[in-house]
Design an enzyme around this catalytic site. Sequence first.
Site, PDB file in Angstrom:
ATOM      1  N   HIS A 240      40.456  30.773  22.836  1.00  0.00           N
ATOM      2  CA  HIS A 240      39.283  30.075  23.373  1.00  0.00           C
ATOM      3  C   HIS A 240      38.787  28.954  22.456  1.00  0.00           C
ATOM      4  CE1 HIS A 240      38.860  32.967  26.609  1.00  0.00           C
ATOM      5  NE2 HIS A 240      38.680  33.975  25.792  1.00  0.00           N
TER       6      HIS A 240
HETATM    7  O1  RIB Z   1      34.171  33.365  26.205  1.00  0.00           O
HETATM    8  C1  RIB Z   1      34.725  33.132  24.933  1.00  0.00           C
HETATM    9  C2  RIB Z   1      33.676  32.647  23.981  1.00  0.00           C
HETATM   10  O2  RIB Z   1      32.706  33.671  23.748  1.00  0.00           O
HETATM   11  C3  RIB Z   1      34.259  32.305  22.589  1.00  0.00           C
HETATM   12  O3  RIB Z   1      33.485  31.302  21.999  1.00  0.00           O
HETATM   13  C4  RIB Z   1      34.086  33.588  21.836  1.00  0.00           C
HETATM   14  O4  RIB Z   1      34.024  33.373  20.427  1.00  0.00           O
HETATM   15  C5  RIB Z   1      32.758  34.058  22.370  1.00  0.00           C
HETATM   16  O5  RIB Z   1      31.747  33.380  21.638  1.00  0.00           O
END
Ligand code: RIB
Length: 314
Positions: A240
């Site tokens: 992500h």
């Molecule tokens: O949905 C993924 C996000 O949520 C990423 O930034 C992870 O680190 C959490 O913060």
Amino acid sequence: MTRKIIIDTDPGIDDAMAIFFAYKAKGIEVLGLTTTFGNVPVEKATENALTLNEVAGVSVPVAKGVALPLKREPLPHPDFVHGKDGFGNIDWPVSTNQPVAESAAEFIVNTVKAHPGEVTIVALGPLGNLATALELDPEIAGLVDEVVLMGGAHLEYGNVTPVAEANIINDPDAADIVFTANWQVTMIGLDVTHQVLLDNERLARIKQANPVEGDFLMQAAQHYINFYGETFGVEGCYFHDASTIAYVLQPELFGLELGTVRVACEGIAIGQTIVAPEGKIFPAEAWKNIPTSQICMEVDSEKLLALFEETLSN
Ligand code: RIB
Ligand code: CA
């Protein structure tokens, strides 16, 4: 051309991947880390940011940010994803260094005004610091080069509810302020990050080439990989946050759609990023007269992961 960035973060295992990626990348200068609640409480996020700096051997300023959502009760921290410590429960020695005296919002305002037109804000957590910075000094919207945020989902399912992604639902009011402010937002949402899977084979090669950051990431990623294996049946973890850094370095790796984005701030769809694609006309007023965002929909996953591996391995 080297890009100056501020990373707003809730470290967080994939935040750690993003932060090391940015530190090692030749085309990026990290001006500071600003921390927020999200994966962990903001106190822990701040300690973790300072710890990442120690692992990486850098002295980038860390400014502590918001502890709560702007208007609503906080959601529980996702220990099941990032561990209680935010780093997969590896009990890594915590830093005893201290953050700067400025708040995250003050740091963002001061840094953007010191480098007008040059700073990209890379947001990896809930968006309360950016919303607070806009409230502190609305002029910064016109002085920021770009806001590149990991968050949201356009046509992909959410990861907290069927329609809501974690960073957005953690502070939907702040997110709506960010998407409707007069700056360029690029959304790196689940539409692309669910196409990028980092696995242990690649992590092992990185650790072989770079036993410092590589060892940390290999250890921290196991809890995260186990969660994704058990929940999604995949071999590896979704990349992500670090996908934002790949976008900053090589935007050509992504395909994007233009549209105006609003965030649902109440009801069963709370946290949904609702995109009105450019060129489509709707009678509803909510998507009119706000800036157009860039929504990333495609990504060259293999080239992105190869860029991460190459950058971390040097
Ligand atoms: O949905 C993924 C996000 O949520 C990423 O930034 C992870 O680190 C959490 O913060
Ligand atoms: Ca994050």
